[in-house]
Design an enzyme around this catalytic site. Structure first.
Site, PDB file in Angstrom:
ATOM      1  N   SER A  41       3.907 -19.852 -14.414  1.00 26.97           N
ATOM      2  CA  SER A  41       3.852 -18.394 -14.456  1.00 26.97           C
ATOM      3  C   SER A  41       3.362 -17.868 -13.117  1.00 26.97           C
ATOM      4  CB  SER A  41       2.886 -17.935 -15.553  1.00 26.97           C
ATOM      5  OG  SER A  41       2.625 -16.543 -15.469  1.00 26.97           O
TER       6      SER A  41
ATOM      7  N   TYR B 193      -5.503 -18.118 -19.116  1.00 29.26           N
ATOM      8  CA  TYR B 193      -4.060 -18.283 -18.973  1.00 29.26           C
ATOM      9  C   TYR B 193      -3.704 -18.575 -17.516  1.00 29.26           C
ATOM     10  CZ  TYR B 193       0.947 -17.362 -19.517  1.00 29.26           C
ATOM     11  OH  TYR B 193       2.318 -17.475 -19.527  1.00 29.26           O
TER      12      TYR B 193
END
Length: 258
Positions: free
Chosen positions: A148, A161
């Site tokens: 990501s 995250y």
């Protein structure tokens, strides 16, 4: 130019988080390139529905499914046992499964942040290690990790995250170097906002959506198929000299300046 360099005929791909969104798009992409697929996700009903959907398009391909939780080590071992039962080794491993709980850093419970690490990072590390003996049965094979932009720059996804995705990108680099001599290429992709069920809630806020678009030079949200195309390329024989790389699928987000 030999067409086989742009095909995956006869190859077996194991894809996690494959019941919807980016994972399902990756499955469709690899099937379209000629691969057979082993699909893993937690939700058995969604997984069965995904298989039925794909079988309508690719009736001549093998599409096997297994409901399992990659955050559970017993399930991880079962996934690889199941994969070994289906073929003589693996050609491709796509570590796509992931999850998140977005909070301020001081508001996470220990179980929450540890759970994010287990699902996003430890699962990819362990599945890659467990898959190594199967991947090395072939002269060349590939792992693609779905990371990501959160692992490259600060976004509003929450610290755990971003930490897991940054570590996943570093895992990609380390394994690429360590396993090159084994014929295993390891790469990753780094999506920005992609139109999936998971992103539908935040993007439904008009103000937030406008902020996202303002920071995205291409002025739109990405589609799962656009991530899948990058993953598919990294799996191809045509990408045989590419390893340790991360391709951002972000509409220019990471290159945005002022």
């Amino acid at each position: 130019m030999a067409t086989h360099r742009w095909r995956l005929d006869g190859q077996i791909a194991l894809i996690t988080g494959a019941s919807a969104g980016i994972g399902l798009a990756i499955a469709r992409e690899l099937l379209g390139l000629g691969a057979d697929t082993l699909l893993v996700a937690r939700d058995a009903d969604l997984l069965d529905a995904a298989r039925e959907e794909l079988m309508e398009e690719f009736s001549d391909r093998t599409i096997a499914v297994l409901a399992a939780d990659v955050a559970d080590d017993e399930d991880r071992r079962a996934i690889l046992d199941w994969a070994e039962d289906h073929a003589d080794g693996l050609n491709l491993l796509i570590n796509n499964a992931g999850g998140n709980v977005t909070r301020a850093a001081i508001e996470y419970s220990e179980d929450e942040w540890r759970g994010i690490f287990e699902t996003n990072l430890f699962s990819a590390f362990e599945l890659s290690r467990y898959a190594h003996p199967l991947l090395t049965r072939h002269a060349s094979s590939a792992i693609v990790n779905v990371g990501s932009v959160s692992g490259i720059t600060a976004v509003r996804s929450g610290a755990p995250y971003g930490m897991t995705k940054a570590a996943l990108h570093q895992l990609t680099r380390n394994l690429a170097v360590e396993w090159a001599e084994d014929g295993v290429r390891v790469n990753s992709v780094a999506p920005w906002y992609i139109r999936t069920r998971r992103t539908s809630a935040p993007l439904a806020d008009p103000d937030y959506y406008d902020e996202v678009i303002a920071r995205t030079p291409m002025r739109r949200i990405g589609e799962p198929e656009e991530v899948a195309a990058a993953v598919g390329f990294l799996c191809l024989p045509a990408a045989s000299y590419i390893t340790g790389e991360c391709i951002a699928v972000d509409g220019g987000f990471l290159r945005y300046g002022f």
